[in-house]
Design a protein around this motif. Sequence first.
Motif, PDB file in Angstrom:
ATOM      1  N   ASP A  90       0.918  -1.137   0.440  1.00  0.00           N
ATOM      2  CA  ASP A  90       0.141  -0.527   0.041  1.00  0.00           C
ATOM      3  C   ASP A  90       1.320   1.106  -0.170  1.00  0.00           C
ATOM      4  O   ASP A  90       0.627   2.419  -1.024  1.00  0.00           O
ATOM      5  CB  ASP A  90      -0.843   0.193   2.148  1.00  0.00           C
ATOM      6  N   ASP A 143       0.014   6.232   3.904  1.00  0.00           N
ATOM      7  CA  ASP A 143      -0.065   5.301   4.151  1.00  0.00           C
ATOM      8  C   ASP A 143       0.292   5.329   5.467  1.00  0.00           C
ATOM      9  O   ASP A 143       0.031   3.939   5.968  1.00  0.00           O
ATOM     10  CB  ASP A 143       0.911   4.107   3.227  1.00  0.00           C
ATOM     11  N   HIS A 167      -4.792   6.103   6.414  1.00  0.00           N
ATOM     12  CA  HIS A 167      -6.654   5.628   6.459  1.00  0.00           C
ATOM     13  C   HIS A 167      -6.459   4.599   7.497  1.00  0.00           C
ATOM     14  O   HIS A 167      -7.465   3.789   7.974  1.00  0.00           O
ATOM     15  CB  HIS A 167      -6.607   4.860   5.182  1.00  0.00           C
ATOM     16  N   HIS A 168      -5.494   4.856   8.134  1.00  0.00           N
ATOM     17  CA  HIS A 168      -5.612   4.412   9.989  1.00  0.00           C
ATOM     18  C   HIS A 168      -6.050   5.335  10.543  1.00  0.00           C
ATOM     19  O   HIS A 168      -6.451   6.605  10.237  1.00  0.00           O
ATOM     20  CB  HIS A 168      -4.031   3.875  10.382  1.00  0.00           C
ATOM     21  N   GLY A 197      -4.475   2.918   1.529  1.00  0.00           N
ATOM     22  CA  GLY A 197      -3.654   4.151   1.781  1.00  0.00           C
ATOM     23  C   GLY A 197      -3.256   5.091   0.324  1.00  0.00           C
ATOM     24  O   GLY A 197      -3.614   6.306  -0.120  1.00  0.00           O
ATOM     25  N   ASP A 233      -4.067  -4.589   0.661  1.00  0.00           N
ATOM     26  CA  ASP A 233      -4.253  -4.251   1.668  1.00  0.00           C
ATOM     27  C   ASP A 233      -5.534  -4.547   2.348  1.00  0.00           C
ATOM     28  O   ASP A 233      -5.645  -4.517   3.355  1.00  0.00           O
ATOM     29  CB  ASP A 233      -4.334  -2.825   2.220  1.00  0.00           C
TER      30      ASP A 233
END
Length: 564
Positions: A90, A143, A167-168, A197, A233
Motif C-alpha cells: 500500500d 499510508d 487511512h489508519h 492508503g 491491504d
Amino acid sequence: MEKRWVFKEQPNEEQVKILSEAINVSGILSSLLLQRDIADFDEAKYFFRPKLDMLHDPFLMKDMDVAVDRIKHAIHENQKILVYGDYDVDGTTSVALVYDFLRNIYEHVSFYIPDRYTEGYGISLKGIDYADYNNFELIISLDCGIKAIDKVAYANEKNIDFIICDHHRPGDELPAAHAVLDPKRNDCSYPFDELSGCGVGFKLMQALCIQNEIPIENLYEYLDLVAVSIAADIVPIVGENRVLAYYGLKKLNANPSVGLQALMNISGKRNNYDITSVVFTIGPRINAAGRISHAGASVDLLVNKDEVVAAEQASKINEHNIERRGLDTMISEEAFSMIAGGDETKKSTVLFKKNWHKGVIGIVASRCIEKSYKPTIILTESNNMATGSARSVRGFDVYKAIAACSDLLEQFGGHKYAAGLTLPLENVALFQEKFEAVVSSTITEEQLVPQIDIDQKIDLDIITQKFFNVLNQMAPFGPRNMSPIFATDNIVATQLKKLRGDHVKFTTKQEGTEQTFVAIGFGFGKYFDLLSSGMTFSIAYTVEENDYLGNKSLQLYLKDIKFD
Ligand SMILES: [Mn+2]
C-alpha cells in the motif's frame, strides 16, 4: 482440519421475489444480491455497472482544500516536495502514484521510503533529517503519519510542512500537520472511510486535477496501482473501492503500467488478474524488496517507463521474492515441527528461535494458523530483544490478549487480527506462559474451529452458463463481497483422480439430478479413500470457469467436504 459450516442468513422471500422480477434473474441470484445489500434495480445497476463518475467529490474529505492549496503554493514558490510512504504494498503503490503524478506537472519532487529494519514503520526522524538536509519544505506522507505527533512536531521545528494521507484509525490527538487527510477522522464527513492508503493519495491527486483543470484521464492511468493496493491491504471491495478496483483491474489486464507489466511477466501469470491473484503474485513481489533489502526498489520499478530497465528491476525483485520464499518455507517447516512436538491441548502457539528472519515472521505466523488453528506469535531475536508478529483466528482479539501481558513487554502495537511486539529475551518463557493463560481463559471453543460461510444451499442443476455469467459480473470479489460459496448435499464422486501435490479431481454427481461438473480439491488428498468408497457426501465450493486451450467449462472449487 474440521471446519464449521455456517449458513448465511437468508433474505425475506417477498424481497427476493420483488428483486427477481425487477432485474430478471433467478431467486438464488437475487438472494445473493440481497445478502450483499443490493435490494432494487438502481442498486443492482450500480453494482453490475460501476462508473468512474460514481467516485465521490474529493473535497468532501476534511482538510482536502488546505492540502491542495499547500501543494499549489509549493509549486508556485518552487519548494521541494518529498513524497514519503511506508515499505509495504500500500505504501509503495501510494508513493509511486503521487510521486509519478506530481513529477509530470512539477520537477522538484522526490520520494523517500524508510528502511524496514533500521527505521521501522511510519515516519522516521531519519526521514525528516533527510528532508531537512536536502531542503525539502513539504512532506506528503502516504499510508502512514496519523499517529506521528512527535515526528510532525520535529518537522515543524525545522519549518517542514506535512500533508498526511493516511487511512489508519487516528488516536485521541492528531499531529500538528498542515493538513491531515484520513477518512477515519471523527470530524471527517467523507462518505466512504474504507479507502486504502493509496486510495487517499488518489483522492488528493483527484482534488489537484479538479482545482488545476488537469484532465482526470491522466490520473486514471494510475488506477492499476490503486487496485493493487486495495487487494494487498485487504480493504473491503464495496462502495468507492469497488469502483476503483473494477477499473484498476481492467487497466491491469488491458494496459498495465510498465513496472506492473514487468512484474506480471516475471510472475508467470500474464493475464486474467483478479483481486486474489494480485494478492498472491504481485503483492508478495512488491513486498519482497522491503523484506529482503529496501522497498525503494519497488517504487523505482513502479514508476519506471522503460521496458528494458523495468524487466531488470523486476527480475531483481523476483530474486528477493525467491529468497523470501526460501526463508519462509524453511522457517515454516521448523515452526511446524515445533508445533508437532508441543502440547496439543494448548490454545495458543508462541514460538521463538533467535535466528529466524524478521522479515518473514508475520507470514510464518499465518502459515502456522493454517496448520494449527490458534492465536499465534512467532518471535525472533533482534537488537538483543525478542521481537515478534502475532496473527489471530476469527473473532479473537489478539491485540487485547497481548496487551494483557504488557508487564512483560517492552513495546507492542497493532489491531484485532495482527499485532507486533518486543520484549526482553529473558521474558520469552514467562510470556509464553502468560499469553497461553490469557488466551485459554478468554477464547471460546467455537473460535478454535475455522468457519466457512455458505451463501446458498443449492442443487447442482441450478448451475448453468447463464447463472455463472451473472455470478461473474458480481466480481471483483474480495472482503465484504466474497465469491459466493455454495453447498450441495448427496454428492457421489466418479472418475476420481489423485493429482500431484496432494490434490484431487473428480466428477460430481448429485443423486436425483442429471447435471455433472468436474470438481477440484486442492490439498484434499487425505479424502481420497473416503471419496473412492462410494459414500455420499456434501460439498462447499465456489464456481469458476476453467479455460483450457480455449475450451471453457465450469468447475467446482472445493472448500470443504463432509461425509454423510
Ligand atoms: Mn495501508
